[in-house]
Design an enzyme around this catalytic site. Structure first.
Site, PDB file in Angstrom:
ATOM      1  N   HIS A   5       0.808  -1.211   0.000  1.00  0.00           N
ATOM      2  CA  HIS A   5       0.000   0.000   0.000  1.00  0.00           C
ATOM      3  C   HIS A   5       0.842   1.262   0.000  1.00  0.00           C
ATOM      4  O   HIS A   5       0.314   2.343  -0.225  1.00  0.00           O
ATOM      5  CB  HIS A   5      -0.969   0.005   1.191  1.00  0.00           C
ATOM      6  CG  HIS A   5      -2.197  -0.811   0.929  1.00  0.00           C
ATOM      7  ND1 HIS A   5      -2.143  -2.148   0.651  1.00  0.00           N
ATOM      8  CD2 HIS A   5      -3.504  -0.473   0.860  1.00  0.00           C
ATOM      9  CE1 HIS A   5      -3.354  -2.607   0.446  1.00  0.00           C
ATOM     10  NE2 HIS A   5      -4.207  -1.603   0.565  1.00  0.00           N
ATOM     11  N   SER A  54      -0.532  -0.644  -6.046  1.00  0.00           N
ATOM     12  CA  SER A  54      -0.386  -1.838  -6.876  1.00  0.00           C
ATOM     13  C   SER A  54       0.318  -1.529  -8.188  1.00  0.00           C
ATOM     14  O   SER A  54       0.160  -0.444  -8.742  1.00  0.00           O
ATOM     15  CB  SER A  54      -1.767  -2.420  -7.179  1.00  0.00           C
ATOM     16  OG  SER A  54      -2.409  -2.814  -5.995  1.00  0.00           O
ATOM     17  N   LYS A 112     -14.626  -7.771  -8.900  1.00  0.00           N
ATOM     18  CA  LYS A 112     -13.841  -8.643  -9.771  1.00  0.00           C
ATOM     19  C   LYS A 112     -13.255  -9.824  -8.978  1.00  0.00           C
ATOM     20  O   LYS A 112     -13.243 -10.959  -9.454  1.00  0.00           O
ATOM     21  CB  LYS A 112     -12.708  -7.833 -10.410  1.00  0.00           C
ATOM     22  CG  LYS A 112     -12.027  -8.555 -11.543  1.00  0.00           C
ATOM     23  CD  LYS A 112     -11.078  -7.644 -12.274  1.00  0.00           C
ATOM     24  CE  LYS A 112     -10.409  -8.378 -13.423  1.00  0.00           C
ATOM     25  NZ  LYS A 112      -9.517  -7.518 -14.184  1.00  0.00           N
ATOM     26  N   ASP A 113     -12.796  -9.545  -7.749  1.00  0.00           N
ATOM     27  CA  ASP A 113     -12.255 -10.622  -6.920  1.00  0.00           C
ATOM     28  C   ASP A 113     -13.346 -11.602  -6.496  1.00  0.00           C
ATOM     29  O   ASP A 113     -13.081 -12.791  -6.316  1.00  0.00           O
ATOM     30  CB  ASP A 113     -11.546 -10.051  -5.691  1.00  0.00           C
ATOM     31  CG  ASP A 113     -10.198  -9.421  -6.049  1.00  0.00           C
ATOM     32  OD1 ASP A 113      -9.578  -9.893  -7.017  1.00  0.00           O
ATOM     33  OD2 ASP A 113      -9.780  -8.471  -5.369  1.00  0.00           O
ATOM     34  N   GLU A 159       5.269 -33.953  -2.480  1.00  0.00           N
ATOM     35  CA  GLU A 159       4.060 -33.419  -3.082  1.00  0.00           C
ATOM     36  C   GLU A 159       4.418 -32.624  -4.329  1.00  0.00           C
ATOM     37  O   GLU A 159       5.525 -32.116  -4.460  1.00  0.00           O
ATOM     38  CB  GLU A 159       3.350 -32.515  -2.061  1.00  0.00           C
ATOM     39  CG  GLU A 159       2.714 -33.300  -0.922  1.00  0.00           C
ATOM     40  CD  GLU A 159       1.414 -33.940  -1.341  1.00  0.00           C
ATOM     41  OE1 GLU A 159       1.459 -35.034  -1.953  1.00  0.00           O
ATOM     42  OE2 GLU A 159       0.358 -33.368  -1.058  1.00  0.00           O
TER      43      GLU A 159
END
Lengths: 427, 269, 185
Positions: free
Chosen positions: A219, A223, A247-248, A291
């Protein structure tokens, strides 16, 4: 810090005003992920993965706390307690499968998040700290995932613990004492299982803490975006809420859909059959594999088969495996190009895709048994991996001629729309 | 400083890897067993696929095969008698089935180990007291627990079914070192071709209550279906819940997408 | 003019439709969250193996008159007591109006088996195990059970007579499967 045009939090109701004076938590949220955080307007779907990683962490913590209510961290009963969860606990099979596949979903999302950062240059100034904290989160995730995989105390759990702690015995002189100290014994047993459980419960909360730092550090400059051009004025941005929350929300729906398909229709797809056999210290499985999310690193570990200089092959492998992650800490300074986004870096873009292919190849090599051609492919793949970050990237960033760039985010957006319009007109 | 140092470190790793490449033989050691090893044959069961269901008749037959044949050597540690209620047995049948087993207990007067009739809350008793006893009785081979066997083997149910039906005479061209030693039995579906378990099934070995003809293939298929159930009794429920969750999420995704487009309707991006 | 009105109406309707979709998406997410919370809450309920232990069989042939045994049902202590004639008489003599939790001995036993008093050994005050089931333990002022934690006294029908406990000792569901065997649960 925020942009001067960021919306200010203005509580209307008396209660919210009172709360804002005493504990401005709603203000914090408003400025972090609410309307008070201006975000570039041109983010594409690759910018969903940060929020999705947060969602995956939340899912892991919630399902993990629930599983810990039924799991017993004791070598004598751990395997049975997992089967007890699968068979007798109400909805236990769902919670356990969600936790098991949630780990895979977490890594898928985080890998996409990392490669997004690599493609669009999100690791560069002024966001170096965001990147460094991200690498710390990645390391913590790997430690947590490894210790979690030991808990069911199946054959792969046991032999995974044996092999991974065996890395430390590669260190000259102090290696073996360190290994014995880590395990609390000479082979993985009750002591190791108990401390792994304790740390597996602790580390996710440490991760959550570092995630907060990661977002805080983000922040400060704000971004990044697909053009890599910094925000210049208000029309370059939109408020996080409602634009990116919406959108998220959609991204989260798709993520959960994938998660559900994996968890309910093929929950053991990414697992290994041998982990349904209880741990047996006297019998090694024919083919030990970690894994899937560790396969590329496992391939790097095994690629070193030659005692080069005065260091033996085993130690080379261990050093290289740790170096392959540690070099990410230096990435912001290895790449000196001032241009962030690959969109305007024609040469870097090519090498980026070679790296993607290389990591996928290393992944396949890590899954396969140590036979040809996989050994030689993993050696070539590992060589490219180190060459990419330590040799190619510094050179490319020096010799590359960036493509012409727009002056601002808004200009790029408008140019894209003009293209779309003219394409539509000609069509 | 970072770049020149990184350059040297990179060269170091690459040099070590180049030496490794040129010193590693490019051909694998020949593995004759690979040539004779066969991939498992597919077994289609009603519990497969996107719309699984349990074939209760088949599972009951499979349990009969387990009880009358397999249980002589193999345990079923994770399955309790109460669980077989899910195979279509009534509470009374479960009780009397459990009563047919003797489970370990303690004599309440002397504290000596004893046995008592099974209760629905008890688990299938193991044929051997411990691993040493199991190995001693089986020529040093350990019969694995079967509760999870269809999840604990590569190839799953297909492997179990193939192994049960795959016993045969060794092929004529089998190298001498791969020939079964005394007490071993040739089975091309087993990783190293020679298995300590003797062929367990023979035609007509059990008498099915529902009149199904007990061929080796039928019994193998039935007991495999039963072992799919023991490995994951919640399989059918899991997929059903999965459908509900997936459909719900598809609708949510559509709504969320429309909502996203609406909110962004007036913004170019 | 008419077309302009239509336009305005269209915009208004558009706004409402937009809100509707947002509200629908958020409420759908809410329903989903509740659907996920249910199993996460339900997992704390007793699991199948715990529920399977819901009945216990007891052999009462060895309990002589005046004696009691302590056994367990659902991991809770159970007192099985073979009352003497004096104890039965003492219990029947008490007028119901004197009791905090009025119940007769007959209501707390089975017909024809009034000498068999079967109760949970869990004090109704705060859950301690009262004394009095084993030989030599204090039986309190009323010859039944005595809880040492906070001094609750129970009589020979295991009814609360003195002390802080609000209720009589609980009689679990049980039945005689034969003259010498009882199934609890």
């Amino acid at each position: 810090m925020s942009f001067p045009w960021a919306k200010q939090y203005e509580p209307q109701q008396p209660l919210m005003k009172w709360l804002d004076e005493k504990l401005p938590l709603p203000r914090l949220v408003y400025n972090a992920v609410g309307a008070g955080y201006p975000v570039p307007r041109n983010l594409n779907y690759f910018w969903n993965f940060g929020v999705l990683a947060g969602a995956a962490l939340a899912i892991q913590i919630i399902t993990g706390i629930v599983l810990a209510m039924h799991y017993a961290a004791n070598a004598g009963v751990a395997f049975n307690s997992v089967e007890h969860i699968m068979r007798d606990v109400n909805a236990g099979w769902f919670i356990r499968y969600a936790h098991m596949n949630g780990a895979s979903m977490f890594f898928i999302v985080v890998y996409l998040h990392i490669f997004r950062g690599l493609y669009y240059g999100s690791y560069k100034a002024p966001r170096e700290m965001v990147w460094l904290l991200g690498v710390v989160i990645f390391l913590l995730m790997m430690a947590t995932a490894f210790m979690g995989y030991v808990l069911p105390w199946g054959q792969m759990s046991f032999w995974g613990a044996q092999v991974i702690t065996g890395f430390f015995s590669a260190i000259p002189v102090v290696g073996e004492p360190i290994r014995v100290w880590l395990l609390g014994g000479f082979a993985p047993d009750n002591a190791a299982l108990n401390r792994f459980f304790s740390l597996h419960y602790l580390l996710p909360f440490v991760i959550a803490g570092v995630v907060i730092l990661h977002i805080w550090a983000l922040h400060i400059p704000g971004s990044n975006n697909p053009t890599g051009i910094e925000v210049k004025d208000e029309q370059d941005t939109v408020p996080f809420h409602p634009y990116y929350t919406a959108k998220d929300g959609f991204g989260l729906g798709i993520f959960l859909l994938m998660f559900v398909l994996l968890t309910f229709f093929s929950p053991n797809l990414l697992g290994h059959a041998d982990n349904y056999i209880p741990a047996n210290p006297l019998s090694t499985p024919a083919h030990i594999v970690p894994e899937w999310y560790f396969w590329p690193f496992y391939a790097i570990l095994r690629a070193f088969t030659f005692n080069f200089l005065w260091i033996d092959a085993k130690l080379w492998g261990v050093i290289a495996m740790f170096a392959s992650i540690a070099l990410l800490f230096f990435l912001p300074w290895l790449d000196s190009s001032p241009v962030k986004s690959s969109t305007y870096r024609p040469l870097y873009k090519k090498f980026f895709w070679v790296l993607v292919f290389d990591v996928l190849l290393l992944g396949v090599c890590g899954k396969m048994p140590a036979e040809q051609p996989w050994v030689v492919l993993s050696q070539i793949g590992a060589a490219y991996y180190f060459a990419h970050f330590l040799i190619i990237l510094p050179i490319v960033s020096r010799i590359e001629r960036p493509a012409p760039m727009p002056n601002s985010i808004t200009e790029a957006v408008l140019a894209k729309h003009a293209d779309d319009m003219s394409a539509a007109a000609t069509a | 400083m970072v770049r020149p140092l990184g350059f040297l470190v990179g060269l170091g790793f690459i040099a070590a890897l180049l030496c490794a490449i040129f010193t590693t033989p490019l051909s694998n050691e020949p593995n004759a067993a690979h040539e004779f090893h066969k991939h498992p044959r597919h077994l289609a069961l009603s519990s497969d696929g996107l719309f699984p269901r349990w074939d209760l008749q088949k599972l009951q037959r499979g349990m009969q095969v387990y009880k009358e044949v397999c249980s002589a050597c193999h345990s079923l540690n994770h399955v309790a008698f109460r669980d077989i209620g899910e195979l279509g047995y009534t509470e009374g049948q479960v009780k009397s089935f459990a009563k047919g087993f003797q489970v370990p207990s303690v004599n309440p007067d002397t504290g000596e180990p004893a046995t008592r009739d099974g209760l629905p809350s008890d688990y299938f008793p193991a044929p051997y007291a411990n691993e040493v006893a199991a190995r001693a009785a089986n020529n040093n081979a350990l019969p694995p627990d079967l509760s999870l066997i269809t999840k604990a083997r590569e190839g799953g149910k297909d492997y179990v079914y193939s192994l049960l039906t795959g016993f045969q005479n060794p092929p004529a061209n089998l190298p001498k070192e791969l020939q079964p030693a005394t007490g071993l039995h040739y089975n091309p579906y087993f990783a190293n071709l020679n298995l300590a378990m003797a062929p367990p099934l023979s035609d007509g070995q059990v008498t099915y209550a529902d009149g199904t003809k007990a061929t080796v293939d039928q019994m193998a298929s039935d007991v495999t279906a039963f072992l799919v159930w023991t490995a994951e009794p919640k399989l059918v429920k899991r997929v059903q819940v999965g459908w509900a969750a997936a459909l719900f999420l598809v609708i949510f995704c559509v709504l969320a997408y429309l909502s996203y487009r609406n909110i962004w309707a007036d913004k170019k991006h | 003019m008419a077309s302009e009105t239509n336009l305005n109406a269209g915009i208004e309707e558009g706004v409402r439709r937009r809100d509707f979709i947002n509200i629908a998406a958020v409420s759908f997410a809410g329903v989903g969250a509740v659907a996920v919370v249910l199993p996460l809450v339900n997992q704390m309920n007793p699991s199948a193996d715990v529920l399977a232990l819901s009945s216990t069989e007891i052999d009462i042939s060895a309990i002589e008159t005046g004696q009691a045994i302590k056994t367990s049902w659902r991991k809770q202590p159970v007192f099985v007591r073979n009352l003497t004639a004096t104890e039965i008489a003492a219990a029947n003599k008490v007028p119901l109006s004197e009791l905090r939790d009025p119940q007769t001995l007959a209501e707390r036993t089975k017909v024809g088996k009034e000498n068999w008093l079967i109760t949970l050994g869990v004090c109704t005050h705060l859950g301690c195990v009262p004394l009095g089931a084993a030989e030599g333990e204090p039986r309190g002022d009323f010859g039944g059970y005595f809880c040492p934690c906070h001094g609750s006294h129970y009589d020979t029908a295991a009814r609360i007579r003195k002390g802080p406990a609000p209720k009589n000792l609980v009689v679990p569901p049980y039945e005689f499967t034969s003259d010498t065997a009882v199934t609890i649960g």
